[in-house]
Write a protein that holds these residues in place. Structure first.
Motif, PDB file in Angstrom:
ATOM      1  N   GLY A 260     -12.887   8.005  -8.619  1.00  0.00           N
ATOM      2  CA  GLY A 260     -12.666   9.293  -9.330  1.00  0.00           C
ATOM      3  C   GLY A 260     -11.530  10.023  -8.953  1.00  0.00           C
ATOM      4  N   LEU A 261     -10.569   9.389  -8.156  1.00  0.00           N
ATOM      5  CA  LEU A 261      -9.336  10.142  -7.812  1.00  0.00           C
ATOM      6  C   LEU A 261      -8.423  10.248  -8.936  1.00  0.00           C
ATOM      7  CD1 LEU A 261      -8.863   8.569  -4.223  1.00  0.00           C
ATOM      8  CD2 LEU A 261      -9.898  10.584  -4.882  1.00  0.00           C
ATOM      9  N   ASP A 262      -7.629  11.310  -8.952  1.00  0.00           N
ATOM     10  CA  ASP A 262      -6.540  11.741 -10.172  1.00  0.00           C
ATOM     11  C   ASP A 262      -5.360  11.057  -9.852  1.00  0.00           C
ATOM     12  OD1 ASP A 262      -5.679  12.558 -12.282  1.00  0.00           O
ATOM     13  OD2 ASP A 262      -5.445  14.657 -11.708  1.00  0.00           O
ATOM     14  N   GLY A 263      -5.277   9.897  -9.765  1.00  0.00           N
ATOM     15  CA  GLY A 263      -4.017   9.238  -9.310  1.00  0.00           C
ATOM     16  C   GLY A 263      -3.606   9.214  -8.042  1.00  0.00           C
ATOM     17  N   THR A 264      -4.452   9.773  -7.134  1.00  0.00           N
ATOM     18  CA  THR A 264      -4.014   9.793  -5.777  1.00  0.00           C
ATOM     19  C   THR A 264      -4.306   8.874  -4.572  1.00  0.00           C
ATOM     20  OG1 THR A 264      -6.070  11.500  -5.278  1.00  0.00           O
ATOM     21  CG2 THR A 264      -3.531  12.587  -6.086  1.00  0.00           C
ATOM     22  N   GLY A 265      -4.862   7.876  -5.305  1.00  0.00           N
ATOM     23  CA  GLY A 265      -5.822   6.924  -4.544  1.00  0.00           C
ATOM     24  C   GLY A 265      -4.758   6.022  -3.862  1.00  0.00           C
ATOM     25  N   ASP A 266      -5.223   4.663  -3.397  1.00  0.00           N
ATOM     26  CA  ASP A 266      -4.315   3.602  -2.725  1.00  0.00           C
ATOM     27  C   ASP A 266      -3.569   2.925  -3.929  1.00  0.00           C
ATOM     28  OD1 ASP A 266      -5.312   4.143  -0.280  1.00  0.00           O
ATOM     29  OD2 ASP A 266      -6.756   2.887  -0.265  1.00  0.00           O
ATOM     30  N   SER A 267      -2.350   2.571  -3.595  1.00  0.00           N
ATOM     31  CA  SER A 267      -1.799   1.693  -4.480  1.00  0.00           C
ATOM     32  C   SER A 267      -2.199   0.060  -4.023  1.00  0.00           C
ATOM     33  CB  SER A 267      -0.089   1.603  -4.311  1.00  0.00           C
ATOM     34  OG  SER A 267       0.225   1.579  -3.085  1.00  0.00           O
TER      35      SER A 267
ATOM     36  N   GLN B 256      -4.924   3.627  -9.394  1.00  0.00           N
ATOM     37  CA  GLN B 256      -4.543   4.477  -8.146  1.00  0.00           C
ATOM     38  C   GLN B 256      -5.753   5.678  -8.037  1.00  0.00           C
ATOM     39  OE1 GLN B 256      -0.591   5.870  -8.150  1.00  0.00           O
ATOM     40  NE2 GLN B 256      -0.218   4.455  -6.354  1.00  0.00           N
ATOM     41  N   ASN B 257      -7.121   5.254  -8.788  1.00  0.00           N
ATOM     42  CA  ASN B 257      -7.853   6.149  -8.861  1.00  0.00           C
ATOM     43  C   ASN B 257      -9.025   5.778  -7.903  1.00  0.00           C
ATOM     44  OD1 ASN B 257      -6.591   7.588 -10.972  1.00  0.00           O
ATOM     45  ND2 ASN B 257      -7.678   6.513 -12.532  1.00  0.00           N
ATOM     46  N   LEU B 258      -8.997   5.019  -6.864  1.00  0.00           N
ATOM     47  CA  LEU B 258      -9.639   4.744  -5.881  1.00  0.00           C
ATOM     48  C   LEU B 258      -8.989   4.436  -4.480  1.00  0.00           C
ATOM     49  CD1 LEU B 258     -11.134   1.040  -5.800  1.00  0.00           C
ATOM     50  CD2 LEU B 258      -9.019   1.724  -7.063  1.00  0.00           C
ATOM     51  N   ALA B 259      -9.854   4.571  -3.542  1.00  0.00           N
ATOM     52  CA  ALA B 259      -9.327   4.681  -2.151  1.00  0.00           C
ATOM     53  C   ALA B 259     -10.189   3.859  -1.221  1.00  0.00           C
ATOM     54  CB  ALA B 259      -8.778   5.710  -1.613  1.00  0.00           C
TER      55      ALA B 259
ATOM     56  N   GLY C 156     -13.051  13.209  -5.590  1.00  0.00           N
ATOM     57  CA  GLY C 156     -13.607  11.611  -5.373  1.00  0.00           C
ATOM     58  C   GLY C 156     -15.066  11.792  -4.988  1.00  0.00           C
ATOM     59  N   THR C 157     -15.463  10.292  -5.365  1.00  0.00           N
ATOM     60  CA  THR C 157     -17.116  10.150  -5.081  1.00  0.00           C
ATOM     61  C   THR C 157     -17.131   9.010  -4.234  1.00  0.00           C
ATOM     62  OG1 THR C 157     -17.577  11.333  -6.886  1.00  0.00           O
ATOM     63  CG2 THR C 157     -19.331   9.882  -6.015  1.00  0.00           C
TER      64      THR C 157
END
Length: 444
Positions: A62-69, A100-103, A137-138
């Motif tokens: 649920g991240l807005d493009g700030t997750g892992d590449s 990039q919406n998950l980490a 994120g969730t």
């Protein structure tokens, strides 16, 4: 009632009143002395009553493009593939995909003592890859493992972070730590840690700051409470307590009374120094022998402040003198006769003149219409200005600290010398090296 019996009765009443007054004063003195100390609850822990650390690995979505590449974090890609396969989605043959919406995150928690099945605890979430923020994120279902490898809890929920990150094409701003967050009551306890407090035959107290004197005082206070010598200090950090017979059926009540006992703590003289921040913390028992202190140093400061000198108004400008044509003069070699000491040309054995090769300027290859500039006229120049200052700190004086001075007197004496925290660290270490500081120095 006869007069004799009446007089004896009055005398007995007076004695009882005096005894009650004496007991009241003694109780007030003892209560005041006890209140000057610290509760055993604050300086020691009962052995066995402790937290247990839990850790787990999970995914935040649920991240807005700030997750892992996924190209830089292969473990995130593998975790995503494994998670989707459990839901019946096969992406191993899907080729390259980007999101990039998950980490990938590590989840940590502290399982408190006597936490029961179904109760909730807080969890902390921290990124592992190159995610920029966990905002919005969730956390998906994440098992939490103990040191024995068993699952003691399961975490899931929306993450709350205390910072944020915003960026544009040429600037960015970050406040706090957006790559870590917290989920309040985010985990459910699935397994209990077995510990039967009511069946313990003995109790042990673990001192938070080990000290022999404090341990002995605790044992004396507990024995006074029990009415029998039931406690003894095993070492500077452990006090062994045999549960009295009258408290066998109420161990919790006995522990409660022990926790509330007031004990005056004691610590060895210690000076804590943090050289990185210049922080100094001294205990109340720090003492020094008679010592003389002089603090100062020679400081030489050189400051360069060049100034620009400009010509006065209407001053004649630079004079153009026809020099070597061209803006880029070059050099060349020519042959000239060698002149001897007598001023006559030198000849060799055959009677031929001897020539020397010398280097001289020749016309350049630049634009021949630009004449060379040779001095003359008013010009703008940079004039150097150098200032040298020598500080011998002559205002510093030799100070004497007398034997057995207190902490306040030590600080006042060093402050009177104009000593700052950084210099005070060096002085304290020098006093310790001289054998005059009766305290332990710990450098962090």
């Amino acid at each position: 009632m006869s007069s004799f019996a009446h007089d004896r009765f009055q005398t007995l009443l007076r004695r009882l009143a005096q005894a009650a007054l004496t007991c009241g004063l003694l109780l007030a003195v003892l209560t005041g002395t006890a209140q000057a100390g610290s509760r055993i609850k604050d300086i020691a822990d009962f052995e066995g009553i402790r937290d247990n650390m839990l850790v787990g690995y999970g995914l935040v979505v649920g991240l807005d493009g700030t997750g892992d590449s996924l190209t830089n974090a292969p473990f995130t890609r593998q975790s995503l593939q494994a998670m989707l396969e459990r839901f019946g989605v096969n992406i191993r043959d899907a080729g390259t995909f980007r999101t990039q919406n998950l980490a990938a995150v590590m989840v940590t928690a502290s399982l408190p003592p006597f936490a029961r099945h179904g109760s909730r605890i807080d969890v902390n979430v921290s990124t592992m890859g190159d995610a920029k923020s966990l905002q919005g994120g969730t956390l998906l279902v994440t098992p939490l493992l103990g040191a024995d490898g068993e699952v003691y809890g399961v975490a899931q929920g929306a993450i709350a972070i205390s910072g944020f990150r915003a960026q544009g094409a040429a600037a960015q701003i970050t406040r706090g730590v957006p790559t870590s967050g917290r989920i309040a009551n985010g985990a459910i306890v699935e397994r209990e840690v077995g510990f039967e407090l009511a069946s313990l035959p003995v109790l042990r107290l673990a001192l938070k700051n080990p000290d022999l004197t404090t341990a002995r005082r605790i044992s004396q206070a507990v024995s006074t409470l029990a009415g029998v010598p039931t406690a003894r200090a095993l070492d500077p950090s452990t006090v062994h307590i045999d549960i009295p017979e009258r408290f066998r059926r109420d161990i919790i009540g006995f522990m409660t009374e022990v926790e509330q006992l007031q004990v005056e703590t004691d610590q060895m003289a210690r000076v804590i120094i943090d050289e990185r921040s210049g922080t100094i913390v001294m205990g109340p028992n720090v003492r020094i022998d008679t010592v003389a202190i002089a603090q100062g140093s020679l400081t030489v400061r050189i400051t360069e402040t060049p100034q620009v000198s400009q010509p006065n108004p209407f001053a004649p400008g630079p004079v153009g003198v026809a020099g070597i044509a061209g803006t880029s003069p070059t050099t060349g070699t020519v042959q000239v006769p060698r002149i001897g000491p007598d001023g006559q040309p030198v000849k060799d054995a055959s009677g031929n003149f001897v020539f020397d090769t010398i280097t001289q300027a020749v016309p350049g290859t630049g634009t021949p219409t630009v004449p060379g500039q040779i001095g003359g006229g008013a010009q703008t120049v940079v004039v150097p200005r150098t200032e040298i200052e020598v500080d011998e700190q002559a205002d510093r004086r030799l100070g004497i600290l007398r034997r057995g001075v207190s902490l306040q007197e030590l600080v006042d004496g060093l402050n009177a010398l104009g000593v700052g925290p950084r210099d005070m660290i060096t002085i304290l270490q020098a006093i310790k090296a001289a054998g005059a500081l009766q305290a332990e120095i710990q450098v962090m």
